[in-house]
Scaffold this active site. Structure first.
Site, short mmCIF file in Angstrom:
data_model
loop_
_atom_site.label_atom_id
_atom_site.label_comp_id
_atom_site.label_asym_id
_atom_site.label_seq_id
_atom_site.Cartn_x
_atom_site.Cartn_y
_atom_site.Cartn_z
N ASP A 183 62.67 14.31 38.93
CA ASP A 183 63.22 13.03 39.09
C ASP A 183 62.44 11.81 37.67
O ASP A 183 61.80 12.18 37.45
CB ASP A 183 62.59 12.48 40.42
CG ASP A 183 63.12 10.74 40.85
OD1 ASP A 183 64.48 10.77 40.15
OD2 ASP A 183 61.99 10.25 40.91
N GLU A 270 69.31 15.02 37.52
CA GLU A 270 69.76 13.92 38.10
C GLU A 270 70.71 13.00 36.68
O GLU A 270 70.39 12.63 35.60
CB GLU A 270 70.07 12.38 38.37
CG GLU A 270 69.46 12.61 40.02
CD GLU A 270 69.35 11.38 40.92
OE1 GLU A 270 69.36 10.14 41.32
OE2 GLU A 270 67.69 10.73 39.82
N ASP A 352 59.56 9.03 44.35
CA ASP A 352 59.44 9.95 43.54
C ASP A 352 58.91 11.58 43.61
O ASP A 352 60.09 12.21 42.92
CB ASP A 352 58.29 9.96 42.22
CG ASP A 352 58.74 8.65 41.54
OD1 ASP A 352 59.66 7.46 41.99
OD2 ASP A 352 58.35 7.77 40.98
#
Ligand code: ZN
Length: 408
Positions: A183, A270, A352
């Site tokens: 992330d 992502e 997170d």
């Protein structure tokens, strides 16, 4: 065939600085001239000019009294301009890039030599008038040298980006082994989950110090009279500090991506539409600072070389709002909320860490559901990174018990 680019610092002599200035000028002029011609042609026909169309403009220009100085430039440098401009147009037409822009003498200058460059001891030997230029080589250029791009930064430093080719291919891309979800955070730079533990990687420590310095120098420069000598000097200092900032950042991103790729075979990130997010002003500072795009790019090519796989998951995947324990999705999670408790199963989540766990699980789900490797379970195309399709040839990732419980 494998390809690799290496950037080396160049130390041209006074005479070579003059020759380079002349070449930069010719290449820049021809780019702008060619771009103008392309625009005219585009208005008339709906198409740009091809590489050979641009090249065919050169003989007449070199004969014309007003532009005969183009003859002073090594001809393959000008032909490279034709190649790059026609490519820029093609990238624009195919939706990969913005419309090509005119080049200014105030920005970074560059020229390209398509071939005939040799390494001679600690120097690079260029064809034409430039000749042998002193270079700082960190290791021998052991591949076949293809194109070399010579550039001059606004700070006044010269570099050569040397593209080399090697025999043989990269190892075939595998999708088995360790899987890590990353992330890309705002508080920390990156948060990873490798199936066992969450690790946080803060932004490099001295980056903030350099950024402060940069802001200060920028203010100083802005106070000087436009067009004055002092302004010019101040701008040069700004450019130098800017280079320091970007070196610190790049160095950090290289080390972190190297560490991740050395320890994992599949990396899940992502797909962040960075450009879209930068438009959101609240996040603008944090994002442009951290260099996410560069980081993903570093991961991508390092994985390609090591035979690993990069998986980009849909950017609308609710990685932060999903409970990694029971899959319950909360509706709202403001950016300043660093931790939360799942109303369904009661698990307390670090924002997170939870996102990294979800990203990893979603990557594994995509791998397992796409035996052929082109589309995920919803039939969506897996978005390629920088024009490269993620390679997902095989789906033999071993799902641990924990992950399976998340996937269900
Ligand atoms: Zn839950």
């Amino acid at each position: 065939m494998r390809r690799q680019a290496v950037k080396v610092r160049l130390y041209p002599t006074e005479e070579q600085v003059q020759i380079l200035a002349q070449h930069f000028g010719c290449a820049r002029w021809f780019w702008n001239y060619g771009l103008n011609k392309c625009i005219e042609t585009y208005k008339a026909t709906g198409k740009g000019l091809s590489q050979s169309g641009l090249n065919s403009l050169l003989p007449a220009l070199k004969k014309d009294k007003d532009t005969e100085w183009l003859g002073e430039c090594y001809s393959q440098v000008l032909q490279s301009v034709s190649l790059n401009l026609s490519r820029a147009y093609q990238n624009f037409f195919e939706g990969r890039a913005k419309y090509p822009r005119f080049k200014s003498k105030h920005h970074r200058q560059s020229i390209q030599y398509p071939q005939k460059i040799k390494q001679v001891d600690e120097c690079l030997k260029f064809p034409g008038k430039l000749g042998v230029v002193k270079a700082k080589l960190h290791r021998p250029l052991d591949g076949t040298i293809k194109t070399v791009t010579v550039s001059k930064c606004p700070s006044g430093k010269y570099y050569a980006s040397v593209l080399m080719e090697y025999e043989g291919d990269y190892p075939a891309s595998k999708s088995e082994g360790n899987v890590v979800g990353i992330d890309l955070g705002i508080k920390d730079f990156a948060i990873t989950y490798d199936g066992e533990k969450v690790s946080k990687y803060p932004n490099p420590k001295h980056l903030a110090k350099y950024e402060k310095k940069l802001a200060k120098k920028q203010r100083t420069a802005a106070r000087k009279v436009k067009g004055s000598n002092r302004r010019r000097k101040a701008n040069k200092i700004v450019a130098r500090v800017y280079e320091q900032v970007s070196n610190v950042r790049q160095d950090y991103l290289h080390k972190l991506s190297r560490k991740i790729v050395d320890n994992n075979q599949v990396v899940v990130v992502e797909n962040l539409n960075v450009k879209g997010m930068v438009r959101n002003h609240k996040l603008a500072h944090a994002i442009s600072d951290t260099g996410w795009g560069t980081f993903v790019n570093f991961l991508s090519y390092k994985l390609e070389r090591s035979g690993g796989t990069l998986i980009e998951i849909n950017r609308w995947f609710p990685s932060s709002k999903l409970c990694s324990n029971c899959h319950y999705q909360i509706s709202e999670l403001p950016l300043d909320v660093r931790s939360w408790t799942c109303p369904s199963c009661g698990t307390h989540h670090d924002r997170d860490g939870n996102a990294a766990i979800n990203i990893r699980a979603e990557g594994i789900r995509m791998l397992s559901s796409s035996g052929t490797g082109e589309a995920n379970a919803n039939g969506e195309e897996v978005r390629p990174i920088r024009g490269r399709k993620p390679k997902m040839r095989h789906s033999s990732v071993k799902l641990e018990a924990h992950t399976q419980s998340v996937l269900r």
